[in-house]
Write a protein that holds these residues in place. Structure first.
Motif, PDB file in Angstrom:
ATOM      1  N   SER A   1       0.809  -1.225   0.000  1.00  0.00           N
ATOM      2  CA  SER A   1       0.000   0.000   0.000  1.00  0.00           C
ATOM      3  C   SER A   1       0.839   1.271   0.000  1.00  0.00           C
ATOM      4  CB  SER A   1      -0.907   0.020   1.242  1.00  0.00           C
ATOM      5  OG  SER A   1      -1.759  -1.100   1.250  1.00  0.00           O
ATOM      6  N   ALA A   2       2.118   1.128   0.270  1.00  0.00           N
ATOM      7  CA  ALA A   2       3.010   2.295   0.374  1.00  0.00           C
ATOM      8  C   ALA A   2       3.353   2.862  -0.993  1.00  0.00           C
ATOM      9  CB  ALA A   2       4.297   1.891   1.102  1.00  0.00           C
ATOM     10  N   PRO A   3       3.616   4.178  -1.035  1.00  0.00           N
ATOM     11  CA  PRO A   3       4.068   4.771  -2.292  1.00  0.00           C
ATOM     12  C   PRO A   3       5.469   4.303  -2.646  1.00  0.00           C
ATOM     13  CG  PRO A   3       3.874   6.446  -0.572  1.00  0.00           C
ATOM     14  CD  PRO A   3       3.443   5.153   0.029  1.00  0.00           C
ATOM     15  N   ALA A   4       5.655   4.010  -3.905  1.00  0.00           N
ATOM     16  CA  ALA A   4       6.967   3.594  -4.405  1.00  0.00           C
ATOM     17  C   ALA A   4       7.836   4.833  -4.621  1.00  0.00           C
ATOM     18  CB  ALA A   4       6.798   2.833  -5.715  1.00  0.00           C
ATOM     19  N   PRO A   5       9.147   4.656  -4.690  1.00  0.00           N
ATOM     20  CA  PRO A   5      10.029   5.800  -4.963  1.00  0.00           C
ATOM     21  C   PRO A   5       9.679   6.464  -6.297  1.00  0.00           C
ATOM     22  CG  PRO A   5      11.300   3.860  -4.319  1.00  0.00           C
ATOM     23  CD  PRO A   5       9.886   3.408  -4.500  1.00  0.00           C
ATOM     24  N   THR A   6       9.869   7.751  -6.345  1.00  0.00           N
ATOM     25  CA  THR A   6       9.523   8.531  -7.529  1.00  0.00           C
ATOM     26  C   THR A   6      10.190   7.993  -8.794  1.00  0.00           C
ATOM     27  OG1 THR A   6       9.273  10.479  -6.131  1.00  0.00           O
ATOM     28  CG2 THR A   6       9.477  10.862  -8.493  1.00  0.00           C
ATOM     29  N   ALA A   7      11.437   7.601  -8.706  1.00  0.00           N
ATOM     30  CA  ALA A   7      12.146   7.092  -9.886  1.00  0.00           C
ATOM     31  C   ALA A   7      11.474   5.839 -10.434  1.00  0.00           C
ATOM     32  CB  ALA A   7      13.602   6.800  -9.544  1.00  0.00           C
ATOM     33  N   LEU A   8      10.999   4.970  -9.555  1.00  0.00           N
ATOM     34  CA  LEU A   8      10.320   3.748  -9.980  1.00  0.00           C
ATOM     35  C   LEU A   8       8.967   4.071 -10.605  1.00  0.00           C
ATOM     36  CD1 LEU A   8      10.787   0.674  -9.922  1.00  0.00           C
ATOM     37  CD2 LEU A   8       9.546   0.639  -7.751  1.00  0.00           C
ATOM     38  N   VAL A   9       8.255   5.004  -9.999  1.00  0.00           N
ATOM     39  CA  VAL A   9       6.950   5.429 -10.523  1.00  0.00           C
ATOM     40  C   VAL A   9       7.125   6.084 -11.891  1.00  0.00           C
ATOM     41  CG1 VAL A   9       4.974   6.948 -10.135  1.00  0.00           C
ATOM     42  CG2 VAL A   9       5.959   5.663  -8.230  1.00  0.00           C
ATOM     43  N   ASP A  10       8.130   6.950 -12.017  1.00  0.00           N
ATOM     44  CA  ASP A  10       8.383   7.624 -13.290  1.00  0.00           C
ATOM     45  C   ASP A  10       8.745   6.621 -14.382  1.00  0.00           C
ATOM     46  OD1 ASP A  10       7.840  10.036 -12.101  1.00  0.00           O
ATOM     47  OD2 ASP A  10       9.955  10.634 -11.906  1.00  0.00           O
ATOM     48  N   ALA A  11       9.546   5.630 -14.030  1.00  0.00           N
ATOM     49  CA  ALA A  11       9.931   4.606 -15.004  1.00  0.00           C
ATOM     50  C   ALA A  11       8.723   3.808 -15.480  1.00  0.00           C
ATOM     51  CB  ALA A  11      10.975   3.668 -14.395  1.00  0.00           C
ATOM     52  N   ALA A  12       7.711   3.702 -14.609  1.00  0.00           N
ATOM     53  CA  ALA A  12       6.487   2.979 -14.974  1.00  0.00           C
ATOM     54  C   ALA A  12       5.527   3.857 -15.775  1.00  0.00           C
ATOM     55  CB  ALA A  12       5.796   2.455 -13.720  1.00  0.00           C
ATOM     56  N   GLY A  13       5.817   5.152 -15.866  1.00  0.00           N
ATOM     57  CA  GLY A  13       4.967   6.046 -16.647  1.00  0.00           C
ATOM     58  C   GLY A  13       3.828   6.658 -15.862  1.00  0.00           C
ATOM     59  N   VAL A  14       3.787   6.463 -14.557  1.00  0.00           N
ATOM     60  CA  VAL A  14       2.743   7.052 -13.720  1.00  0.00           C
ATOM     61  C   VAL A  14       3.117   8.501 -13.445  1.00  0.00           C
ATOM     62  CG1 VAL A  14       1.571   6.936 -11.482  1.00  0.00           C
ATOM     63  CG2 VAL A  14       2.207   4.841 -12.677  1.00  0.00           C
TER      64      VAL A  14
ATOM     65  N   LEU B   1      -5.184  14.315 -12.775  1.00  0.00           N
ATOM     66  CA  LEU B   1      -5.896  13.546 -11.752  1.00  0.00           C
ATOM     67  C   LEU B   1      -5.697  14.171 -10.376  1.00  0.00           C
ATOM     68  CD1 LEU B   1      -4.933   9.933 -12.900  1.00  0.00           C
ATOM     69  CD2 LEU B   1      -7.123  11.086 -13.219  1.00  0.00           C
ATOM     70  N   PRO B   2      -6.679  13.991  -9.498  1.00  0.00           N
ATOM     71  CA  PRO B   2      -6.506  14.493  -8.122  1.00  0.00           C
ATOM     72  C   PRO B   2      -5.307  13.834  -7.433  1.00  0.00           C
ATOM     73  CG  PRO B   2      -8.773  13.781  -8.524  1.00  0.00           C
ATOM     74  CD  PRO B   2      -7.969  13.377  -9.716  1.00  0.00           C
ATOM     75  N   GLN B   3      -4.748  14.535  -6.473  1.00  0.00           N
ATOM     76  CA  GLN B   3      -3.567  14.051  -5.755  1.00  0.00           C
ATOM     77  C   GLN B   3      -3.809  12.675  -5.132  1.00  0.00           C
ATOM     78  OE1 GLN B   3      -0.549  15.219  -5.630  1.00  0.00           O
ATOM     79  NE2 GLN B   3       0.230  13.777  -4.133  1.00  0.00           N
ATOM     80  N   SER B   4      -5.000  12.442  -4.587  1.00  0.00           N
ATOM     81  CA  SER B   4      -5.285  11.151  -3.940  1.00  0.00           C
ATOM     82  C   SER B   4      -5.252  10.010  -4.951  1.00  0.00           C
ATOM     83  CB  SER B   4      -6.642  11.185  -3.234  1.00  0.00           C
ATOM     84  OG  SER B   4      -7.673  11.439  -4.171  1.00  0.00           O
ATOM     85  N   VAL B   5      -5.718  10.257  -6.157  1.00  0.00           N
ATOM     86  CA  VAL B   5      -5.692   9.228  -7.195  1.00  0.00           C
ATOM     87  C   VAL B   5      -4.257   8.992  -7.649  1.00  0.00           C
ATOM     88  CG1 VAL B   5      -6.449   8.636  -9.532  1.00  0.00           C
ATOM     89  CG2 VAL B   5      -8.043   9.728  -7.937  1.00  0.00           C
ATOM     90  N   ARG B   6      -3.509  10.072  -7.845  1.00  0.00           N
ATOM     91  CA  ARG B   6      -2.097   9.915  -8.225  1.00  0.00           C
ATOM     92  C   ARG B   6      -1.320   9.154  -7.162  1.00  0.00           C
ATOM     93  NH1 ARG B   6      -0.390  15.783 -10.124  1.00  0.00           N
ATOM     94  NH2 ARG B   6      -1.347  16.092  -8.141  1.00  0.00           N
ATOM     95  N   ARG B   7      -1.659   9.374  -5.880  1.00  0.00           N
ATOM     96  CA  ARG B   7      -1.000   8.655  -4.792  1.00  0.00           C
ATOM     97  C   ARG B   7      -1.300   7.160  -4.911  1.00  0.00           C
ATOM     98  NH1 ARG B   7      -3.573  10.523  -0.495  1.00  0.00           N
ATOM     99  NH2 ARG B   7      -2.739  12.579  -0.880  1.00  0.00           N
ATOM    100  N   ASP B   8      -2.566   6.809  -5.187  1.00  0.00           N
ATOM    101  CA  ASP B   8      -2.934   5.400  -5.363  1.00  0.00           C
ATOM    102  C   ASP B   8      -2.205   4.778  -6.552  1.00  0.00           C
ATOM    103  OD1 ASP B   8      -4.622   5.426  -3.188  1.00  0.00           O
ATOM    104  OD2 ASP B   8      -6.459   5.650  -4.372  1.00  0.00           O
TER     105      ASP B   8
END
Length: 152
Positions: A92-105, A113-120
């Motif tokens: 449930s925890a947020p992944a590191p930004t570099a990993l999220v960016d590499a995934a295209g999120v 999108l709202p911040q809460s959705v981006r967090r999910d």
């Protein structure tokens, strides 16, 4: 490129964790065939190496404190499996930004999108699900490794 059996291990672990997360906190029977695909035991009743590798991956997840179960159903399934607190928090925890960016999120239309959705969309479980949808072995391996080594 990693050894095939290691890539299969990461895929099996990802599928098992995603299945358990999707029904958390309910306990379910976790079937090897649902993860590794159908298996025909040989004339002696022994399962294939692939089936046994998946079963071993499930047992390893328990040994490492990521899942719990009541018992095994032969070598077919784990009876009453559920994520541990540690696994639930980690997934449930947020992944590191570099990993999220590499995934295209967080790119393009995701910015609206709202911040809460981006967090999910930046959680480990979301990245695992997306990597499984992509079917790309290296991506699945990368996300699962990051999940295993995350500080939660």
């Amino acid at each position: 490129m990693a050894d095939i059996h290691i890539e299969e291990f990461y895929r099996d672990a990802a599928i098992a964790l995603a299945q358990l997360y999707s029904v958390f906190p309910r306990r379910i029977n976790l079937f090897v065939e649902d993860i590794a695909g159908p298996d025909e035991p040989d004339e002696f009743g022994l399962h294939s190496k692939r089936h046994m590798a998946c079963f071993g991956a499930l047992l390893w997840l328990e040994e490492e404190g990521l899942i719990r179960y009541v018992d095994t159903i032969r070598q077919e399934a784990l009876d009453q499996a559920v994520l541990t607190r540690q696994a639930f928090i980690r997934l449930s925890a947020p992944a590191p930004t570099a990993l999220v960016d590499a995934a295209g999120v967080g790119r393009g239309e995701d910015q609206a999108l709202p911040q809460s959705v981006r967090r999910d969309l930046s959680t480990y479980i979301h990245l695992i699900r997306e990597s499984l949808r992509s079917g790309h072995s290296a991506r699945i391996s990368q996300i699962v490794q990051a999940t295993f080594f995350a500080d939660a």
